[in-house]
Structures are given as structure tokens and as C-alpha cells.
Design a protein around this motif. Structure first.
Motif, short mmCIF file in Angstrom:
data_model
loop_
_atom_site.label_atom_id
_atom_site.label_comp_id
_atom_site.label_asym_id
_atom_site.label_seq_id
_atom_site.Cartn_x
_atom_site.Cartn_y
_atom_site.Cartn_z
N HIS A 148 0.84 -1.27 0.04
CA HIS A 148 0.04 -0.11 -0.07
C HIS A 148 0.77 1.07 0.01
CE1 HIS A 148 0.85 -0.19 4.45
NE2 HIS A 148 0.39 1.23 4.41
N LYS A 149 2.16 1.20 0.38
CA LYS A 149 3.10 2.49 0.13
C LYS A 149 3.72 2.36 -1.36
CE LYS A 149 2.66 4.55 3.85
NZ LYS A 149 2.03 6.23 3.74
N HIS A 150 3.52 1.49 -2.22
CA HIS A 150 4.09 1.44 -3.69
C HIS A 150 2.90 2.34 -4.56
CE1 HIS A 150 7.64 -1.20 -3.58
NE2 HIS A 150 7.35 -1.68 -2.40
N SER A 151 3.58 2.82 -5.29
CA SER A 151 2.64 3.89 -6.13
C SER A 151 2.53 3.34 -7.72
CB SER A 151 2.85 5.34 -6.27
OG SER A 151 4.24 5.58 -6.57
N CYS A 152 3.46 2.18 -7.88
CA CYS A 152 3.77 1.52 -9.18
C CYS A 152 3.15 0.23 -9.10
CB CYS A 152 5.01 1.43 -9.63
SG CYS A 152 5.04 0.86 -11.29
N PRO A 153 1.82 -0.06 -9.84
CA PRO A 153 1.48 -1.62 -9.64
C PRO A 153 2.36 -2.70 -10.52
CG PRO A 153 0.09 -0.01 -11.04
CD PRO A 153 0.85 0.70 -10.39
N ASP A 154 3.10 -1.83 -11.38
CA ASP A 154 3.94 -2.94 -12.15
C ASP A 154 5.15 -3.38 -11.24
OD1 ASP A 154 4.48 -4.03 -14.81
OD2 ASP A 154 4.98 -2.04 -15.53
N GLY A 155 5.74 -2.58 -10.38
CA GLY A 155 6.63 -3.12 -9.43
C GLY A 155 5.92 -4.28 -8.32
N THR A 156 5.06 -3.58 -7.77
CA THR A 156 4.33 -4.53 -6.60
C THR A 156 3.88 -6.02 -7.34
OG1 THR A 156 1.97 -3.82 -7.12
CG2 THR A 156 3.36 -2.56 -5.48
N SER A 157 3.52 -6.15 -8.50
CA SER A 157 3.22 -7.26 -9.04
C SER A 157 4.47 -8.40 -9.49
CB SER A 157 2.23 -7.35 -10.33
OG SER A 157 2.76 -6.30 -11.49
N ILE A 158 5.43 -7.49 -10.01
CA ILE A 158 6.52 -8.19 -10.39
C ILE A 158 7.24 -8.63 -9.22
CG2 ILE A 158 9.24 -7.70 -10.99
CD1 ILE A 158 7.88 -5.62 -13.36
N GLY A 163 -1.38 -8.93 -7.28
CA GLY A 163 -1.41 -9.74 -8.71
C GLY A 163 -1.26 -8.59 -9.71
N VAL A 164 -1.35 -8.88 -11.14
CA VAL A 164 -1.18 -8.20 -11.84
C VAL A 164 -2.26 -7.53 -12.75
CG1 VAL A 164 0.27 -7.91 -14.28
CG2 VAL A 164 0.70 -9.68 -12.56
N PRO A 165 -2.26 -6.07 -12.73
CA PRO A 165 -3.56 -5.65 -13.37
C PRO A 165 -3.61 -5.90 -14.64
CG PRO A 165 -2.34 -3.95 -12.00
CD PRO A 165 -1.60 -5.09 -11.99
N GLU A 166 -4.93 -5.98 -15.16
CA GLU A 166 -5.23 -6.65 -16.52
C GLU A 166 -4.31 -5.77 -17.75
OE1 GLU A 166 -8.61 -7.63 -19.77
OE2 GLU A 166 -9.04 -6.96 -17.70
#
Length: 324
Positions: A148-158, A163-166
Motif C-alpha cells: 500500500h506504500k508502492h505507487s507503481c502496480p507494475d513493481g508490486t506485481s513483479i 496480482g497483475v492488473p489486466e
């Protein structure tokens, strides 16, 4: 917990739809009048991709609620590493930076396992991209970031925290940014990058090597191409081994500097990527190398030997003919 309020100024908005298209988490939709609004505000991660792509700056993303919210405040924290190990890390950092005349501190990186206690390290007051946290760590900051402190969903999924946003899984967002020519190229790029299993990690931790409170999986160096060359040579000094690097310009910090060295147990270079360079102050003349932590003594010993003659000879340009 910090949530996000998204407002649109209809006096500026030209209803181009770019914000809706670029949002990686499907937060925005169009209302009956054709203006974007936050139909799914709870899905917003505060990455500001929507606002950044608005040609009229009509969209505003603001954190609301308690930005200092810490759901782990009552959890027991992990014990820091022994002082002698910390002193050893500090000595390796001192030697490598001194011999190569490096400006930026090497960054110790840890991906905290889902069943592992968190280190006793502060979380940032505002959400950051992982690459932004890395740039702060090279200056001296220690930063713990749950998803919840990451602003990049790419990084959190990697990193296996979510999970990975569609739009990221299909590569659609990369086509929208004109980073690749079409969906086929985007899908290949996404398929070729490694990722950790979803929900297998619970946080990222970065700190200067000499301040780390836990043993890092990877240490990331920031420097010039010439300094990266000496790092390569230091690791080859005793073996003559040539390195096989994998770089693409995509997902630089998370994939190329951290995950590939971690999974392959080999060093890897990266030139940076669009997000890393657009969201941080990294200079055009800088690049990165991630190395497994166990290679630090080899690097320190290697650069010490190279600094006795080879490095100064090279920097003094001893083979350049005299200018008459």
C-alpha cells in the motif's frame, strides 16, 4: 489508511479520454456527460499516471485519510543483523566507493517473504515507486514499503506482493505509452520478464549498504558506464569469467537490477527505463548494476587490485598519443 481522491476540472477537461485509457487499475470511467470520474476509487494506488497524461492538467489525485497509516504497527519486528556483519558491509562499501570514486552509495535490497517479520524501519509518508525509493536510498535513506506504500502496480506485481492488473498483464498500457509498436510486442515483453508468485512477498526494504539492518538479497550500484566496467572487471579479476547481461529498457529497477540477479545468482546491468528516468532525478550519464550479495568480497578485492595500477593508468589515458 491513505485513500485517494480524484477530481476533474470540467472547465479544463476536453474529454479526450487519455486518463481513462492510461489508468492501469481501471479506476476511472466516463459519466453521463462524458467527463471522467473515479468509479472505482478504492482500486487507486496513487500512481498519478492518469493526471500525468492529461494534456490540460484537469485531473488531480490527492491522498486522503491517514497517510501515516501502519497496519503493521503492533507486529513484532525482526532482529537487526549482528554488528560485525554490518561493519563488514560498511567496509566493503567504503573500499568499493573509494577505489572507483563513486558518488552514490550502493543500495541493499531485500524482498520480505510473506511469512517473515518486517524489519524495524520507517515507511515513507507518501507513496513511492520502487525506483524512487532506490534513488532515496543511494543518498542515505532506509525505506520499508508494503504494497500500500508502492505507487507503481507494475513493481508490486513483479515483486509478488500483488496480482497483475489486466492492462499490465496484456501489455496494453505499454502500447498506450508508445513504448512498443503493438499488442503482440507488448505481450512478448511482459511474457519474457520474470515475476514472483502473487502474494509471496509482503514488502520491499532498501537502505544504503552500510546501514542495512538485514542481509540483502541484492546490492545495486549506481554509476557511470566506466564505473560499471570496473565492477565487471573486479568480478573477473580472479576468474576471467565473462558475464551474460540481460537488459531491455523495461522494468529496470525491479526486474533488471533486482529480480534477475536474485533469481539467476549472477550480476546484471541495466540502463534504466522510462519509469525510472521519468520519475526520478537519475542523470542521463548514469546506469545501474545489481549483484548478489555474496559477490561483494570479490568486488572489493578485485577493485583494490585494479586500483593499484590499471584504473589510474586508464583514467590517465596512457595510450593516447601526445598532442604536439
Amino acid at each position: 489508511m491513505a485513500d485517494y481522491k480524484i477530481t476533474n476540472d470540467p472547465t479544463r477537461c476536453v474529454q479526450c479520454g487519455l486518463c481513462v485509457a492510461f489508468c492501469p487499475c481501471y479506476v476511472l470511467e466516463f459519466n453521463d456527460e462524458g467527463y471522467p470520474y473515479a468509479a472505482h476509487a478504492s482500486a487507486c494506488v496513487g500512481c498519478t499516471t492518469c493526471a500525468g497524461n492529461c494534456p490540460k492538467r484537469a485531473l488531480l489525485v490527492e491522498a486522503t485519510g491517514d497517510a501515516a497509516y501502519n497496519p503493521f504497527a503492533d507486529e513484532p519486528r525482526s532482529e537487526p543483523i549482528a554488528s560485525d556483519l554490518r561493519e563488514q558491509y560498511a567496509e566493503w562499501q567504503r573500499v568499493i566507493m573509494e577505489k572507483l570514486d563513486m558518488r552514490w552509495q550502493p543500495v541493499a535490497v531485500s524482498l520480505i517473504d510473506k511469512d517473515e517479520p518486517l524489519p524495524d524501519v520507517p515507511m515513507p509518508p507518501e507513496n513511492l515507486r520502487f525506483c524512487q525509493a532506490m534513488m532515496a536510498a543511494r543518498r542515505g535513506a532506509s525505506i520499508l514499503m508494503p504494497p500500500h506504500k508502492h505507487s507503481c502496480p507494475d513493481g508490486t506485481s513483479i515483486f509478488g506482493m500483488t496480482g497483475v492488473p489486466e492492462k499490465l498483464a496484456t501489455g496494453e498500457i505499454y502500447v498506450l505509452f508508445h513504448k512498443v509498436v503493438n499488442a503482440e510486442a507488448a505481450a512478448r515483453m511482459v511474457a519474457e520478464r520474470p515475476t514472483l508468485p502473487p502474494k509471496s512477498r509482503r514488502a520491499t526494504y532498501v537502505a544504503p549498504l552500510n546501514k542495512t539492518v538485514r542481509e540483502p538479497e541484492v546490492v545495486v550500484f549506481t554509476g557511470t558506464p566506466e564505473q560499471m566496467m570496473w565492477l565487471c572487471m573486479s568480478m573477473s579479476y580472479y576468474s576471467g569469467h565473462r558475464h551474460d547481461f540481460h537488459a531491455s529498457g523495461f522494468n529496470s529497477m525491479c526486474v533488471e537490477a533486482v529480480l534477475l540477479p536474485m533469481e539467476n545468482d549472477e550480476p546484471n546491468i541495466t540502463f534504466g527505463c522510462y519509469g525510472c528516468r521519468a520519475a526520478s532525478d537519475i542523470g542521463e550519464d548514469m546506469m545501474f548494476m545489481g549483484v548478489p550479495t555474496h559477490l561483494l568480497p570479490t568486488i572489493a578485492q578485485g577493485v583494490t587490485e585494479l586500483a593499484k595500477r590499471v584504473i589510474p593508468d586508464s583514467r590517465n589515458k596512457i595510450y593516447v598519443p601526445p598532442i604536439m
